[in-house]
Every structure is written in structure tokens, then in C-alpha cells.
Write an enzyme that holds these catalytic residues in place. Sequence first.
Site, PDB file in Angstrom:
ATOM      1  N   PRO A   1       1.467  -2.383  -9.279  1.00  0.00           N
ATOM      2  CA  PRO A   1       2.337  -3.066  -8.319  1.00  0.00           C
ATOM      3  C   PRO A   1       2.319  -2.309  -6.993  1.00  0.00           C
ATOM      4  CG  PRO A   1       3.494  -2.533 -10.372  1.00  0.00           C
ATOM      5  CD  PRO A   1       2.208  -1.789 -10.385  1.00  0.00           C
ATOM      6  N   HIS A   2       2.351  -3.021  -5.885  1.00  0.00           N
ATOM      7  CA  HIS A   2       2.308  -2.350  -4.590  1.00  0.00           C
ATOM      8  C   HIS A   2       2.951  -3.220  -3.521  1.00  0.00           C
ATOM      9  CE1 HIS A   2      -1.477  -4.603  -5.160  1.00  0.00           C
ATOM     10  NE2 HIS A   2      -1.352  -4.925  -3.887  1.00  0.00           N
ATOM     11  N   GLY A   3       3.241  -2.605  -2.359  1.00  0.00           N
ATOM     12  CA  GLY A   3       3.846  -3.378  -1.285  1.00  0.00           C
ATOM     13  C   GLY A   3       4.048  -2.521  -0.042  1.00  0.00           C
TER      14      GLY A   3
END
Lengths: 575, 160
Positions: free
Chosen positions: B67-69
Site C-alpha cells: 500500500p502506498h500514497g
Amino acid sequence: MDATNSFILLGALLLFTSILAGMASSRFGFPLLLIFLGVGMLAGQDGVGGVVFDDFQTAFLIGNLALAIILLDGGLRTHIRTFRVALRPAVSLATVGVMITAGAMGALATWLMGFDWYYGLLMGAIIGSTDAAAVFSLLKGSGTRLNERVGSTLEIESGINDPMAIFLTITLLEVISAGQSLLDPWILVFLVQQFGIGAVLGVAFGFLLREVLRRIELAEGLYALLIASGGLLSFALINELGGSGFLGVYLTGLVIGTARNRGTFHVLRIMDGLAWLAQAGMFLILGLLVTPTAVLDQIVPALILAFALLLVARPIAIWIGLWPFHFNWRETTFIAWVGLRGAVPIVLALFPMIYGIPDAERFFEIAYVVVITSLLIQGSTVPLAARLLKVEVPPLAEPRQRADLNLPIEPRLEMVQFVVGEHTDADGAGLDRLPFGESVTVAGVVRNLALRKAERGFRFQAGDIVLTIIPEDMINDLNRFFTGERRKKAALAEQTFFGAFSLRGGARIADLAQVYGIQPPEALQEATLDEAIKSLLRNPPVVGDSVDLDRVSLTVREMDGPTITQVGLKFREET
Amino acid sequence: MNTAELFPIHHIRIDELYQSRKRVLEVLSGLLADDELGGQQATRIFEALVARERLGCTAIGHGIAVPHGRVDDILTPRGALIRLREGVDFGAPDGAPVTLVIGLVIPEDCPEQHLEILGRLARHLNDPDERETIMEAQSAERVQALMVEWLKDSAEATAS
């Protein structure tokens, strides 16, 4: 009685040997048809068998029968959804392409062999059609999966260029034997009649048979026989009424094949066997029929023609035929290279003899050399060409065994068996690691020759046979879990090919830009990935197509009909 | 900065047990948030991660998710890692339940780095041997050492 029995003995022996030899051949990526032809030739008058067979009428009958079955099978197997990307290019190749091939080869044959112009064209028409069955069995044997645009174009082309080549051959023979001119208006009438009647009645018979199949209840094995006999009926009736039975029977198969219903699965398997028998029988007979020593007399001009076809005529025809469809050069080159010639040219080469054309054996002998050269040279290089020209996409593997459960549930449920391989994700994993755990039922596991239940705490072990009930669209992922070797770096690993991350086709470009800080073109801001990719490609998309957007590239990963559902995301740094 | 700062030891949990993807992302956001800023930043990070998940699941197959952002109120990239004892369904394209979750947040203004670190992680996780090494590493220290090694070059690049 003795004669009858020795006939059966000989026939059975030939078929038996050919199939065994064929098994060995597929390991080396050697076209199977060549084996049948070879066995036939060995058994024939110049070979060890010394069997003298020169009954062209019988060979012609078997050839027609076999072609009808093969075309029916080809129609059944053609998925109508592949028409989306491949119908128009395939039709272009089957019409314009065949005419260009026939014309170019005709000109060369006229000059080379000192033929009359019409005879030259006849020669060109005879060798004008391709056979994709050989291509696909070779690709399957090597575990290669073609991108859909290329694969379907080849498949549909080979299905519909047979009727075209047959039509050209018959037309030229009529012209020659009646001493007419090719510019006569009746040819146009003949063309409309052949294709019109063939197409309309072929489709009509298809719907009729499909309806019959839907309504009746038969033992499983009989469905295939009913379809086969129905197809032959359609073939013969359409011929009788002045249409092209070859086009008709292909379309009949196509329409029946659109109904993926009860039993289709088994029907296809049995039809596969029938089509096989048809091919094998035909090639054996044709191998028996030919006199290799006579072929040798023609070998030089025949080889020149063969190489001209492979290296010049086919590439030109493909290049022109695909011109309007924006295929990239790799795709065009691949399609040009794998125009394998199969049974049709050899059967067509029997037509001049039936028409009583003088010197008709020459057509037969030359067609032989052309087909063998094509099978040998193109056939053995198909997987290599697919790799070099990058028209393959990561393969979909097949499990040990699968069977449709015929339940009234969508998506279809199948009973599928997997064998747990060593060093796979499954090896040593517990039930909680099973992909799509919610939707998968593990009915049991066979270990050490005993069936056991997979209860809590169970761990898979290499060699286990796992019995599962799963929706058909998950088969590929489960198969990868059970059999995809962890350590082995596949030549075409999915992650390398598509990129590590997946995006939904319905996600918006603007959101993608926001998360990754990229600058897509203004016009695409509001589009979904599906829409954006389609607008950046010039062709209908297929799995494996890819477009660049600022610093990322997007590769079509999964499609549902015409809609892109999964997109692979790759950063430039990954490559 | 160096990679040990990117994946500090207290951002690595290797023997966890959670029921849902949402819970995993919440815990991950908590690890990624600054201790003194606490809850508020964690919420913003959680929202950024969920926004990315909405584009398509960040599971990359073989039980791994990344997951990334992008988040506007952090100054340097931050990573966190959670390894689970039992798989959690992330809706991965290959259907495999996820047991290794590597989270990454990046400041708003350096997407260049963002892509580079992600690309690098993806490449290492694509290698079956490296995948196995991190899945079987016995301690948080060992996992951290692996991350340092994998991301060494990109840390050097961003330091200069």
C-alpha cells in the site's frame, strides 16, 4: 475376406504408427502432419511399404470429407468474441490477401514453368490458403500464448481463406475447361452465388442445429456425432444447391459454437478427435498417393515457388491486406511468417485431375513440395518467431483435469484437479493461503494413494492431488498457486510483463495522476483507464497492449469482452 | 537520509494477526504517522492509502501487498512493514491472501522518489529468492537490514 482384413490391418497399422510417431514429434516442435505424410509416403509405392495407391477419386472423396470436418471443427472452436479484434483484418487477408498471393504466385509459376497464364494462376490459387491448426498445436506444445489480435487474426483467416482458395481454384478450372475468359460476367454471378448461398444457408443450418441440440437429450458421445453429421449434411446440401459448402460448414460450426451449453465441453473434445482423425486419414492417403520419385523431377521449380511464397508473396499479401488496420510491424511480420500451408492445397491439387486437365500431376507434386517446405521451415520456427517478435503474452496454464458441473450457476462451477508442484506457493502452505479462499471448495486431497479430507491445520505437500470445486474464472490463478514454480524465473514472468501493480479499468486518470503526481494530457483527465487506453491505441485493445503516460506505462492485463478490467502499472525505473 | 530512517525498527512488526484489510491498513497508518502528531496524521495517511486502494488493489501477488500514497504534511518518505501470521484477503488479482504488507508514504512534492522506491521494491519482490528471504526472516532487525540493502542505492540517490 482376406483383402478386407489386410486393408483394415494396413489402415490401423498406419494410423497407430503415425500417432505414436506424432507423440515423439511434438516434443521437438515438429509439425505432426509431416509425420502422417511421411508415414504415408513410406508405406507408398516408393517406400518400404510398396503399397500402390493411385485412386485419385477415392482420395478426392476422403479429402473433401476431411476438409468439411476440419472446417466444422474450426468453426466450433472460433470464439465469436474474437471477431471484435480480428474479423475485419482476417476477412481482408482471406480475400485481398489470398488474391494477391495467388496472383503473385501465378505470375511466377507462369514465368518459371512456362505455364499458360491461367494454369499459373491455378497453381497460385491451389497454394493460396493457410492452415492455422498446425500453428496452434505447435504453439500449445511450446506453451506459448499469442496476443489475441495476432492469434485470432490467424485463426479466423485460416478458417475463411479455405473457401476463397477453393472458389478461385474451381472458378479457374471452369474457365480453363470451358475455354472461357476470366473477364466473363458469369464469374461475378458465380462468386455471389457461391458465397451468398454458402453464407446464408450455412448460418441458417447452424441455428437449426443449435436449436435441435438444445432441445434433445442424448448420451454424451452422441452430441458430437450429431454435430458432425449435421455439419456434413449442411456441407453437402449447400454444395448441391450451388453454394460453397466449405464456407457453409465453417459458418454452421461457428453458429453452433456460440452456444456454450451443456455438453459443449465434451463435444469439443470428441470433435477434436474427429478432426484429428480427418487430418490424419487425409494426410496418410495423400502420402500414399504421391510418388516421391515423380516429385523429385519437379523439385527445383517447386522449391523456388515454395520459397517465393514464404519470403515474398505471403509477406506482400499480408502487408497490403493489413495496411488499413494499423498492426505494428512485429505483428505484421509474425502473421506473414506463420502462413503455414496444410491439407487444403494438397486436396485442391487433386481438383485438376478430377477435371481432367492435361499434365495435372504437376500441380499435385508442386503443391506437395510447397506444403512440406512450409511445414518444415515455418512450422519449426513458430515459437521462436513468436518470442523474437514479442507477440506472446504470459501463458494461461491448464490444470490436471477439469470437468464442467453443469449447474445452473453463473459463473460456471467446475470440478478441477491440481497437482501440487515442488517449490510452489502451495507446497507446505496451509488452507488459509489458498487464493480466493471464500469461493473455493476443497473437496479432498489424494495423498499416498488415499483420499483424505482437508481440515483445519492441513498443509499441502508436493505431489498431492487437490480436488476443488471452483468458478471457472479462478482456474488460472489457482493453477499458478499449485504449479507455478517459485524459484523458476519464467521467460515471460507476469510481473515483468505487466508491471507489479494492477489498477482497475474503471479507475479515473485524474485519481491516478493525484496518487502518483504525474501529468497526463488535459483531454484524458476525466477519462477512466479503460477509455484513456482505448483512445491512445489505434486498434481495439487486446491483453498485452501498452501505452505510455508521462512517467508510467499502462499495460492491458485482463479484459471482459470489449472492456478493459485490469491494467498493469509499470514505472520506468522498473525496466 | 538513510534507509534505516526510512524503515525504523519500530515501524516493523513481524508476527501479527489481524482479521481484515481495513484493520491492517489502520495499523500500518498508525506506524507510518509521527508519534507526536498521533491520530490526526494517521487518519490522513489512512485516507491516502485507501484512495490508492480504490484505483486497484496494491497486492502484487504471492501474498504480498505494497500500500502506498502521497501525504502533504510529512517531510521525508516513510516506510513500515507488517508480516502476518495468517493471510488476510486483500482482493489480490491472483487471489492469494496477503501475509506481507509493506507500506510507503511520500511527501506531496517528490513523486520522483516515490516512483523510484516503489519500482525498486517491486523489482526485489519479483525475485523468488528475495521474497522467500524476507518471508522467513526471523527478526525485525533482519527485516530492516534487508530493506536497507534493497533500497541502498535509492537512499544514496535521494541524499545527494
